[in-house]
Structure formats: C-alpha cells, structure tokens
Design a protein around this motif. Structure first.
Motif, PDB file in Angstrom:
ATOM      1  N   TRP A 120      76.867   4.092  21.289  1.00 22.63           N
ATOM      2  CA  TRP A 120      75.999   3.814  20.142  1.00 22.63           C
ATOM      3  C   TRP A 120      76.039   4.999  19.177  1.00 22.63           C
ATOM      4  O   TRP A 120      75.552   6.087  19.486  1.00 22.63           O
ATOM      5  N   ILE A 121      76.554   4.758  17.991  1.00 27.02           N
ATOM      6  CA  ILE A 121      76.708   5.847  17.014  1.00 27.02           C
ATOM      7  C   ILE A 121      75.814   5.636  15.785  1.00 27.02           C
ATOM      8  O   ILE A 121      75.838   6.429  14.854  1.00 27.02           O
ATOM      9  N   GLY A 122      75.014   4.580  15.792  1.00 28.60           N
ATOM     10  CA  GLY A 122      74.065   4.281  14.728  1.00 28.60           C
ATOM     11  C   GLY A 122      72.999   3.374  15.298  1.00 28.60           C
ATOM     12  O   GLY A 122      72.734   3.377  16.492  1.00 28.60           O
ATOM     13  N   TRP A 123      72.399   2.580  14.437  1.00 27.77           N
ATOM     14  CA  TRP A 123      71.382   1.632  14.906  1.00 27.77           C
ATOM     15  C   TRP A 123      71.155   0.586  13.830  1.00 27.77           C
ATOM     16  O   TRP A 123      71.690   0.683  12.717  1.00 27.77           O
ATOM     17  N   PHE A 124      70.362  -0.416  14.161  1.00 27.49           N
ATOM     18  CA  PHE A 124      70.070  -1.522  13.254  1.00 27.49           C
ATOM     19  C   PHE A 124      68.655  -1.374  12.708  1.00 27.49           C
ATOM     20  O   PHE A 124      67.855  -0.585  13.216  1.00 27.49           O
ATOM     21  N   ASP A 125      68.334  -2.157  11.684  1.00 29.20           N
ATOM     22  CA  ASP A 125      67.054  -2.041  10.986  1.00 29.20           C
ATOM     23  C   ASP A 125      66.241  -3.322  11.112  1.00 29.20           C
ATOM     24  O   ASP A 125      66.793  -4.416  11.236  1.00 29.20           O
ATOM     25  N   HIS A 126      64.919  -3.155  11.037  1.00 29.20           N
ATOM     26  CA  HIS A 126      63.989  -4.283  10.972  1.00 29.20           C
ATOM     27  C   HIS A 126      63.314  -4.285   9.602  1.00 29.20           C
ATOM     28  O   HIS A 126      63.103  -3.221   8.992  1.00 29.20           O
ATOM     29  N   TRP A 127      62.948  -5.484   9.132  1.00 34.53           N
ATOM     30  CA  TRP A 127      62.192  -5.570   7.884  1.00 34.53           C
ATOM     31  C   TRP A 127      60.881  -4.784   8.018  1.00 34.53           C
ATOM     32  O   TRP A 127      60.168  -4.920   9.009  1.00 34.53           O
ATOM     33  N   GLY A 128      60.601  -3.977   7.011  1.00 34.53           N
ATOM     34  CA  GLY A 128      59.378  -3.184   7.013  1.00 34.53           C
ATOM     35  C   GLY A 128      59.514  -1.844   7.687  1.00 34.53           C
ATOM     36  O   GLY A 128      58.577  -1.035   7.652  1.00 34.53           O
ATOM     37  N   GLY A 129      60.649  -1.553   8.301  1.00 38.16           N
ATOM     38  CA  GLY A 129      60.864  -0.278   8.974  1.00 38.16           C
ATOM     39  C   GLY A 129      61.786   0.617   8.170  1.00 38.16           C
ATOM     40  O   GLY A 129      62.196   0.291   7.053  1.00 38.16           O
ATOM     41  N   PRO A 130      62.156   1.750   8.737  1.00 46.49           N
ATOM     42  CA  PRO A 130      63.080   2.660   8.043  1.00 46.49           C
ATOM     43  C   PRO A 130      64.522   2.204   8.205  1.00 46.49           C
ATOM     44  O   PRO A 130      64.835   1.344   9.040  1.00 46.49           O
ATOM     45  N   HIS A 131      65.390   2.784   7.413  1.00 48.39           N
ATOM     46  CA  HIS A 131      66.827   2.592   7.586  1.00 48.39           C
ATOM     47  C   HIS A 131      67.340   3.640   8.567  1.00 48.39           C
ATOM     48  O   HIS A 131      67.162   4.833   8.365  1.00 48.39           O
ATOM     49  N   HIS A 132      67.961   3.171   9.652  1.00 47.22           N
ATOM     50  CA  HIS A 132      68.389   4.079  10.706  1.00 47.22           C
ATOM     51  C   HIS A 132      69.783   4.629  10.437  1.00 47.22           C
ATOM     52  O   HIS A 132      70.654   3.930   9.926  1.00 47.22           O
ATOM     53  N   GLY A 133      69.977   5.855  10.814  1.00 48.55           N
ATOM     54  CA  GLY A 133      71.274   6.492  10.724  1.00 48.55           C
ATOM     55  C   GLY A 133      71.390   7.556  11.804  1.00 48.55           C
ATOM     56  O   GLY A 133      70.435   7.835  12.530  1.00 48.55           O
TER      57      GLY A 133
END
Length: 584
Positions: free
Chosen positions: A236-249
């Motif tokens: 896992w080198i990143g992540w996914f996002d949910h509506w209303g949350g932050p943008h993951h990196g």
C-alpha cells in the motif's frame, strides 16, 4: 506444470529465477482506449507484471449473463499486456473489496438473506461455480500454459479478515483447478492479527498485504509460511478517500524507502496501486465500520501514475528503487499527457428529474431498491399526507443511503444514513399534499459484515406516529441520460429542483481534461454519454477526470444530473485536477 513455480525462497518462471515486480492496474477503472498507454508506463517504471481484480458484479449483472466488452473487455486487456511484454496476476475473487461497489459481489446475490456469503454454504458456492463456468472459458487461452500472460491466479481475497472456513477456500481451489486453471494459485491476507492464520490454504502460496513495517510484516509472513517465496501481495503506497474526509496521500520518499527495504529482503511485490484510475459511473463502494461512509469517484490513490495517467513523484522514486534491484528499460520516462485548454461550458437546457419516473410499484409501504431489482441509482417514492400542519416524518429502518424529501414539489429536507438520520420535522402545506422521497444509493459496502445492506427506504413511514400508507415506488436506474427531446431551454440560470442540465462545447483535438463545478451542489456527470461519476461540493474531490477518448473533434455534450440546485448555468473544464486538501 505451471509456468510460474516456487522454490524454498523464490520463484522460477519457465525454470529460470524470477522476481515478481508487479503493479495493480484495474482495467475496469481505466478507459479501454488508454489501457495500452498505462501498460506501457508500467513497463517503463521497471515492472514486469501487472495485477488486476475481476469485478463479478459487472461481468455478471444478471444471473447467467456474461459481459466482456467495453470497460469489461478483459481478453483485450490481457492481449495488450502480453503485447507489452508484461505478465499478469489475476484476482477473480469472488470477493475483491477494492473499494468497489459491493466488493464485487452481485447485488442479486448479496440481497438474498438466505445465502451465507463467502462460506462453504452450497447456496453460495453453487452460484460461484456457475459464474466461473461463464468467466473462465474465455480466459483460459490467456493463461501461461496456453502461451498467454497470466502466470498466477488468486484464491478469494483477504479472506482471513472475514472468516476461517477452510472448506470454502478448498472448494474455490478445486473449482479453479477443475475448470482448467493450472497456473500457480495464491492467497493474499493482511499480516496483522490472525488474518494470515485464517486465510492460508495448504499447498497454495500465501502472500501478505501491508504498506509499512516491512521487516515485521515479512517475518509474520514467514511464520505463517516457513518455506517459499516472500511476496507482498498488496504494497500500500497511498490510500482512498471518502466524501467529507481529507484527501489521502503518502510521501514519495517514505514509500520508496519501504519499497527498497522490501526488495532488499529478496521479496516480490505487487504495488497497490500502480495506477488507480476512476470509479466511473456508480461503481464506488463504501465502508461501514462505525458509520456508513461512501468512497469518492476518484481512485487516484496517490499512485505512481496519477488518475489521468501522468507519472507522479512516486513514479520517479520507485523507478530509481527498482533500478537498484532489477533492470529498468533504457527509455525516457513518459511526459504528462496533453490537456485541453481551460474552457467554460454553458448548460442551456434542462429536464426535471421527478416527472421522468414511470411504471410505479404500488404497495401499502415503500418497497426497497433491492425489492425493485435496482443495483445502483435512485428510488423515488410518492404518497399523500392526510392533513395540513407541522409534524415529524419518521422513516423506520432508516434510509439507504441519502433521502431528499419534497412536499408538493418543495424541498423539505435531507436524511443521510451516514449521519444515522431517521426523522425529519416537516410542515405539510395542505391535506392531500404530495409527499415525495428521492433516495440515492451512494455505493454498496465493500468490506466487512455489512455487505448486502439494503438500499432505498427500509421500512414503513410515519407522520407524527401515524402510518403513511399507499406508496408508489419507482426504480430510477438512470443508466443513460434522457433523450435530447426531453430537454427544454432553461428559462433562468438558477434551479432548485432535481434536474438534468445539458450543454455543448467544442473541441479541436481531444485530450484529457477535468470538470470543475463551482456553484453546483451534488449529482453526476456524463460527457458524450460516458458516465464520469458523482460530484459533491462536500469534497474533498472538486474535479472529475474526463478521459480524452471520451471526447470527439467538434461538438461535445455535457449533461449534469443536479440533485439540489445551482445558481449558475456554467461548468468549467480545467487542465489540472483538484482532489482536495491533503490529510494532515
């Protein structure tokens, strides 16, 4: 004998030492006309293999049907991978997770309360076997035994996080083998807790999933499997996002350092994701641990290759790391793709949504979306209120997943499963007022025990404790935009009702672009009939990726389904994405 075999500490491919350097690239998240480009960029980063899930729910949308065209033309994807000189790891599930709608399990299966999913329950395994009877024959020519690129096939997916039914895993192994899959089989499980213990299948290669603590994770994998290759099945080198949350990196240098540790230990790897792509249409999944949270349209994942296929910081950093451990092609790193120049699109025509509903199902209480056979999309419910006055509208069982309430056409409020809302104070303007409830399926849960949770209205409705009876329930799949004849010129720029909005724009040379919608609230977008996905001003995602192949020289159509309202008739095409502020 399979092309890929194992030794006490590694792999052999056709009898020669081989290390798997793979990256995840889901064909169903990439426009088909861009597959060749993404595969070429995988090879140029130094990968020798690509990995992909197979989404059962799209390939078999109805029992007994098999779809293998367009975004789902897996044979074409496999041919392109072979042409690029890449091997392939196939992960057919039946469960894939992948932040994908329902984890890839078909809605017609998960909504059957009598079936115990992902177990040796014959009602489940028989359906899985029927699916494999459909899926595998067209894929067998692409296995390595037949000269194709597929060198390994996964059995289930992170099963140790779900159950411990070894008979189920053994059934899947037999099902694959008896249907002609002679290639190496593997499992894939998180290295924490008992996941590996529960998910390992004797005689099948075990791989681990992790994104950090490389030494500890490899040690746990070795404990679970004392002999054989070490492989991180999902790095896992990143992540996914949910509506209303932050943008993951994730910092590129940090991820590259862990990749270096992994390769220095002699392990093989599958980078998750190499290229994330997009949850086009309504294919995003959702998580439901403590509460329901749907995943955004972008699956950029902060991957080495961005959502639009451009090499990002991790691409360069990973290429340098791979070059320390394996040959990397002596070719230049690809440049970013051309982008359309910024432009404004005026949406001049409009078609209200609610009048488009037809063919109702009449019943005393609302029918769920699943009762109506609806995999994705919207359900509309209509009844009348017996008297005027203020009161509490209560939805027993809640909503799945987001309900907009209207009284005589006027917006009365919104209820969200995400916020566990079931009651709305309303003012009924008159006896006999029309009560309408528009419910959006925001994505089916893709992980854990809540897979198969119902959509639509989930029980009777009361007004001040008195049942509201006599409901018309409408399924609104909205798979395609309305015909042009349905649209009429918009009288005013502002609109305060759910409606389709249509406009056109000119393109000289098609290229990638990004749709930006300031002033719009929530909805979905199509370009030339290609379903880009959902937008929502809640963020974090602020733009939708528009693949260049979805455009054409000359006049192009943009259609928005706006669920709330807009104060502007304009949309914007930009030359850069905006996925939101990064997590701190």
């Amino acid at each position: 004998m399979p092309a890929l075999t194992t030794t006490p500490d590694g792999f052999l491919l056709h009898g020669e030492p081989f290390r798997i350097l793979s990256g995840a690239l889901h064909y169903f998240r990439v426009h088909p006309d861009q597959w060749a480009d993404r595969l070429r960029k995988a090879r140029l980063m130094g990968l020798n293999t690509v990995e992909t899930y197979i989404p059962w729910n799209l390939h078999e949308p109805e029992p007994g049907t098999l779809v293998l065209d367009g975004l789902l033309d897996l044979p074409r994807f496999l041919r392109l991978a072979a042409a690029e000189g890449l091997h392939v790891l196939l992960r057919p599930g039946p469960f894939i997770c992948a932040e994908w709608d329902g984890g890839g399990l078909p809605h017609w299966l998960t909504t059957d309360p009598g079936i115990r999913l992902r177990t040796s329950d014959p009602r489940f395994t028989e359906v899985v076997d029927r699916y494999l009877d459909l899926l595998l024959p067209p894929l067998l020519p692409y296995l390595a035994a037949s000269g194709g690129p597929v060198i390994a096939v996964q059995v289930e997916n992170e099963y140790g996080a779900y159950g411990d039914d070894i008979a189920y895993l053994e059934h899947l192994e037999r099902s694959l083998r008896s249907r002609g899959v002679g290639e190496l089989l593997f499992t894939c499980d998180q290295t924490d807790g008992d996941h590996l213990k529960n998910g390992v299948l004797p005689g099948v290669l075990a791989t681990g999933t992790f994104g950090s603590r490389v030494d500890r994770s490899l040690a746990r994998l070795r404990e679970a499997q004392p002999e054989g290759p070490l492989m991180c099945g999902e790095f896992w080198i990143g992540w996914f996002d949910h509506w209303g949350g932050p943008h993951h990196g994730r910092d590129a240098a940090d991820a590259a350092a862990d990749l270096d540790r992994l390769l220095a230990a002699g392990a093989s790897v599958n980078i998750y994701m190499f290229h994330g792509g997009t949850n086009f249409g309504r294919t995003n999944g959702a998580n439901h641990h403590h509460t329901y949270v749907p995943t955004v349209t972008s699956y950029d994942y902060d991957a080495p290759l961005t959502e639009s296929g451009d090499p990002g910081p991790k691409y360069h950093a990973f290429r340098e790391v791979i070059a320390r451990h394996a040959p990397v092609p002596d070719e230049p790193v690809p440049a970013p793709s051309p982008k359309l120049p910024p432009a404004t699109v005026r949406l001049t025509h409009r078609a209200p949504l609610l009048p488009l509903a037809d063919r109702p199902v009449h019943a005393p209480d609302p029918r769920s979306a699943d009762d109506l056979g609806l995999r994705a999309g919207y359900t509309l419910y209509r009844t009348t209120a017996p008297a005027a006055g203020t009161g509490l509208l209560h939805f027993t069982g809640g909503v799945g997943d987001r309900a907009q309430v209207f009284l005589d056409g006027a917006p009365a409020g919104v209820l969200e499963r995400e916020r566990r809302e079931e009651t709305l104070p309303v003012r009924v303007p008159r006896a006999g007022a029309v009560v309408e409830v528009l419910v959006e399926n925001m994505g089916r849960v893709n992980y854990g025990p809540r897979i198969g949770a119902a959509k639509g209205l989930l029980g009777p409705v009361t007004l001040d404790g008195a049942p509201l009876r006599g409901w018309d329930s409408y399924a609104l799949p909205l798979d395609d935009v309305p015909a042009t004849a349905r649209f009429a010129p918009a009288a005013t720029p502002a609109c305060a009702e759910p409606a389709f909005h249509r406009g056109t724009f000119e393109v000289t040379t098609p290229a990638d672009t990004f749709l930006s919608l300031p002033g719009w609230t929530k909805g979905e977008a199509w370009v030339n009939g290609f379903h880009l996905g959902r937008y929502w001003n809640r963020g974090p995602q602020r733009t939708l990726y528009v693949p260049g192949p979805a455009l054409r020289p000359g006049t192009n159509d943009l259609v928005l389904l706006e669920l709330h309202g807009t104060i502007t008739p304009e949309a914007h095409l930009t030359d850069a994405p905006d996925l939101g502020p990064a997590a701190s």
